[in-house]
Design a protein around this motif. Structure first.
Motif, PDB file in Angstrom:
ATOM      1  N   ASP A 105     -61.036   9.259 -73.434  1.00 10.87           N
ATOM      2  CA  ASP A 105     -61.321  10.079 -74.623  1.00 10.87           C
ATOM      3  C   ASP A 105     -60.526  11.386 -74.598  1.00 10.87           C
ATOM      4  O   ASP A 105     -60.251  11.967 -75.654  1.00 10.87           O
ATOM      5  CB  ASP A 105     -62.820  10.365 -74.743  1.00 10.87           C
ATOM      6  CG  ASP A 105     -63.609   9.087 -74.979  1.00 10.87           C
ATOM      7  OD1 ASP A 105     -63.226   8.308 -75.890  1.00 10.87           O
ATOM      8  OD2 ASP A 105     -64.584   8.843 -74.251  1.00 10.87           O
ATOM      9  N   GLU A 132     -61.298  -3.910 -70.913  1.00 10.11           N
ATOM     10  CA  GLU A 132     -62.776  -3.914 -70.871  1.00 10.11           C
ATOM     11  C   GLU A 132     -63.308  -3.081 -69.717  1.00 10.11           C
ATOM     12  O   GLU A 132     -64.510  -3.112 -69.433  1.00 10.11           O
ATOM     13  CB  GLU A 132     -63.288  -5.361 -70.710  1.00 10.11           C
ATOM     14  CG  GLU A 132     -62.897  -6.302 -71.839  1.00 10.11           C
ATOM     15  CD  GLU A 132     -63.441  -5.835 -73.176  1.00 10.11           C
ATOM     16  OE1 GLU A 132     -64.649  -5.560 -73.267  1.00 10.11           O
ATOM     17  OE2 GLU A 132     -62.648  -5.715 -74.131  1.00 10.11           O
ATOM     18  N   ASP A 136     -69.065   2.756 -69.142  1.00 12.22           N
ATOM     19  CA  ASP A 136     -70.269   2.200 -69.767  1.00 12.22           C
ATOM     20  C   ASP A 136     -70.967   3.279 -70.585  1.00 12.22           C
ATOM     21  O   ASP A 136     -71.635   2.998 -71.571  1.00 12.22           O
ATOM     22  CB  ASP A 136     -71.235   1.693 -68.685  1.00 12.22           C
ATOM     23  CG  ASP A 136     -70.584   0.630 -67.817  1.00 12.22           C
ATOM     24  OD1 ASP A 136     -70.358  -0.461 -68.345  1.00 12.22           O
ATOM     25  OD2 ASP A 136     -70.276   0.912 -66.639  1.00 12.22           O
ATOM     26  N   LEU A 137     -70.846   4.502 -70.110  1.00 16.91           N
ATOM     27  CA  LEU A 137     -71.495   5.648 -70.765  1.00 16.91           C
ATOM     28  C   LEU A 137     -70.570   6.855 -70.649  1.00 16.91           C
ATOM     29  O   LEU A 137     -70.002   7.105 -69.579  1.00 16.91           O
ATOM     30  CB  LEU A 137     -72.833   5.968 -70.060  1.00 16.91           C
ATOM     31  CG  LEU A 137     -73.542   7.263 -70.459  1.00 16.91           C
ATOM     32  CD1 LEU A 137     -73.989   7.226 -71.923  1.00 16.91           C
ATOM     33  CD2 LEU A 137     -74.763   7.508 -69.560  1.00 16.91           C
ATOM     34  N   THR A 138     -70.426   7.580 -71.748  1.00 15.02           N
ATOM     35  CA  THR A 138     -69.645   8.826 -71.740  1.00 15.02           C
ATOM     36  C   THR A 138     -70.542   9.956 -72.192  1.00 15.02           C
ATOM     37  O   THR A 138     -71.225   9.845 -73.222  1.00 15.02           O
ATOM     38  CB  THR A 138     -68.422   8.697 -72.674  1.00 15.02           C
ATOM     39  OG1 THR A 138     -67.542   7.698 -72.145  1.00 15.02           O
ATOM     40  CG2 THR A 138     -67.668  10.015 -72.799  1.00 15.02           C
ATOM     41  N   ASP A 186     -68.463   6.322 -82.033  1.00 14.38           N
ATOM     42  CA  ASP A 186     -68.858   5.387 -80.967  1.00 14.38           C
ATOM     43  C   ASP A 186     -70.169   5.850 -80.311  1.00 14.38           C
ATOM     44  O   ASP A 186     -70.218   6.118 -79.100  1.00 14.38           O
ATOM     45  CB  ASP A 186     -67.725   5.310 -79.917  1.00 14.38           C
ATOM     46  CG  ASP A 186     -67.895   4.131 -78.965  1.00 14.38           C
ATOM     47  OD1 ASP A 186     -68.902   3.400 -79.082  1.00 14.38           O
ATOM     48  OD2 ASP A 186     -67.022   3.949 -78.097  1.00 14.38           O
ATOM     49  N   ARG A 189     -71.701   4.357 -76.958  1.00 12.47           N
ATOM     50  CA  ARG A 189     -71.149   4.725 -75.644  1.00 12.47           C
ATOM     51  C   ARG A 189     -71.211   6.216 -75.390  1.00 12.47           C
ATOM     52  O   ARG A 189     -71.471   6.662 -74.262  1.00 12.47           O
ATOM     53  CB  ARG A 189     -69.687   4.241 -75.525  1.00 12.47           C
ATOM     54  CG  ARG A 189     -69.033   4.687 -74.223  1.00 12.47           C
ATOM     55  CD  ARG A 189     -67.616   4.134 -74.076  1.00 12.47           C
ATOM     56  NE  ARG A 189     -66.693   4.561 -75.108  1.00 12.47           N
ATOM     57  CZ  ARG A 189     -65.993   5.703 -75.081  1.00 12.47           C
ATOM     58  NH1 ARG A 189     -66.106   6.551 -74.066  1.00 12.47           N
ATOM     59  NH2 ARG A 189     -65.157   6.013 -76.073  1.00 12.47           N
ATOM     60  N   ILE A 190     -70.950   7.035 -76.420  1.00  9.87           N
ATOM     61  CA  ILE A 190     -70.800   8.488 -76.196  1.00  9.87           C
ATOM     62  C   ILE A 190     -72.073   9.220 -76.597  1.00  9.87           C
ATOM     63  O   ILE A 190     -72.512   9.144 -77.750  1.00  9.87           O
ATOM     64  CB  ILE A 190     -69.604   9.046 -77.004  1.00  9.87           C
ATOM     65  CG1 ILE A 190     -68.322   8.250 -76.707  1.00  9.87           C
ATOM     66  CG2 ILE A 190     -69.416  10.533 -76.691  1.00  9.87           C
ATOM     67  CD1 ILE A 190     -67.083   8.728 -77.464  1.00  9.87           C
ATOM     68  N   ARG A 213     -80.582   5.631 -71.152  1.00  8.87           N
ATOM     69  CA  ARG A 213     -79.606   4.585 -71.499  1.00  8.87           C
ATOM     70  C   ARG A 213     -79.391   3.558 -70.392  1.00  8.87           C
ATOM     71  O   ARG A 213     -78.935   2.452 -70.669  1.00  8.87           O
ATOM     72  CB  ARG A 213     -78.272   5.243 -71.858  1.00  8.87           C
ATOM     73  CG  ARG A 213     -78.381   6.098 -73.102  1.00  8.87           C
ATOM     74  CD  ARG A 213     -77.047   6.176 -73.797  1.00  8.87           C
ATOM     75  NE  ARG A 213     -77.130   6.977 -74.993  1.00  8.87           N
ATOM     76  CZ  ARG A 213     -76.208   6.985 -75.938  1.00  8.87           C
ATOM     77  NH1 ARG A 213     -75.144   6.222 -75.804  1.00  8.87           N
ATOM     78  NH2 ARG A 213     -76.336   7.738 -76.993  1.00  8.87           N
TER      79      ARG A 213
END
Ligand code: Z5A
Length: 222
Positions: A105, A132, A136-138, A186, A189-190, A213
């Motif tokens: 990002d 891919e 998984d998480l931002t 998004d 994810r974010i 999450r």
């Protein structure tokens, strides 16, 4: 020793402008995870692996003006390829969690939105290098640019500035907007976290996001 029976680890990235507290929160999250029985590796971009740290030295050389957005994007993704192949991927394979201070990002925001590099260029590089295997998480640490810049300047003291740190305050405010746009596009994810409180208050907010999450994975890993 490699644990080949462990489920793949979780990959979490921190994003945000300068001085928003990414490095501070990455370390605090590692401590919280350790308390929950989860071993996590903290790393950073650009850099993290030995090859990527050599590219970091090129990108942030205070004696060299910034490269153009296209050259920067290629260099950041070259560093990211090495980082993923030699450090992040192998750690996740053994079931370790990875916490990364900046990831793709940052390229989307700095070289894409602010550098006006066509998003197709960034997304083609993203598909080639990351595919891919992204976070998984931002967690996006959000803060008015002037507060982040003041924090970063106080920490820097008399040390020299790199080309990114020389950008005008308006650049950093536009960067904040670009990051918020990425988060809006998004939201799965974010997660946006208000970074204006003291470090412990921000760490509590980050932990609330992580536990909400990733609850099922925390229960498995603990
Ligand atoms: N870049 C890019 O263009 N494209 C890419 O793809 C990538 C990167 C991956 C890397 O710089 C530069 O590369 C970056 C984007 C670009 N350019 N900039 N600017 P870097 O790695 O040298 O720096 P940084 O990533 O911007 O991080 P930082 O400035 O070091 O800030 P931080 O990690 O977000 O903050 P911190 O070090 O945790 O905290 C800064 C100071 O504030 C420190 O004294 C802390 O004690 C203090 N602090 C932290 N949290 C708080 C709270 N909550 N309250 C008060 N004080 C706090």
């Amino acid at each position: 020793m490699t644990d080949r029976t462990a489920p793949r680890g979780i990959f979490i990235s921190f994003e945000g402008g300068e001085g928003t507290g990414k490095s501070t929160q990455a370390k605090l999250l590692r401590e919280r995870l350790a308390g929950a029985g989860v071993s996590a590796l903290v790393t950073r971009e650009p850099g993290g692996s030995s090859g990527a740290e050599r590219i970091r030295a090129l990108l942030l050389d205070p004696d060299h003006p910034r490269f153009g957005a296209r050259a920067e994007a290629l260099l950041f993704y070259a560093a990211r390829a090495d980082h993923l192949e030699t450090l992040i991927g192998p750690a996740l394979e053994t079931g370790r969690w990875v916490i990364c201070d900046r990831f793709s990002d940052s390229t989307r925001a700095y070289q894409g939105a602010l550098g006006r590099l066509e998003s197709a260029v960034v997304e083609n590089l993203e598909a080639l290098v990351v595919g891919e295997n992204g976070p998984d998480l931002t967690i996006l640490l959000d803060l008015p640019a002037e507060i982040g810049l003041a924090r970063a300047a106080a920490r820097r003291g008399d040390a020299g500035v790199d080309g990114f740190e020389r950008e005008a305050p308006a650049f950093h405010e536009a960067l904040r907007r670009a990051y918020l746009d990425l988060a809006a596009a998004d939201p799965g994810r974010i997660a946006v976290v208000d970074a204006s409180g003291d470090p412990d208050a921000v760490a509590n907010a980050v932990w609330a996001v992580v536990t909400a999450r990733l609850a099922s994975r925390l229960a498995v890993s603990a």
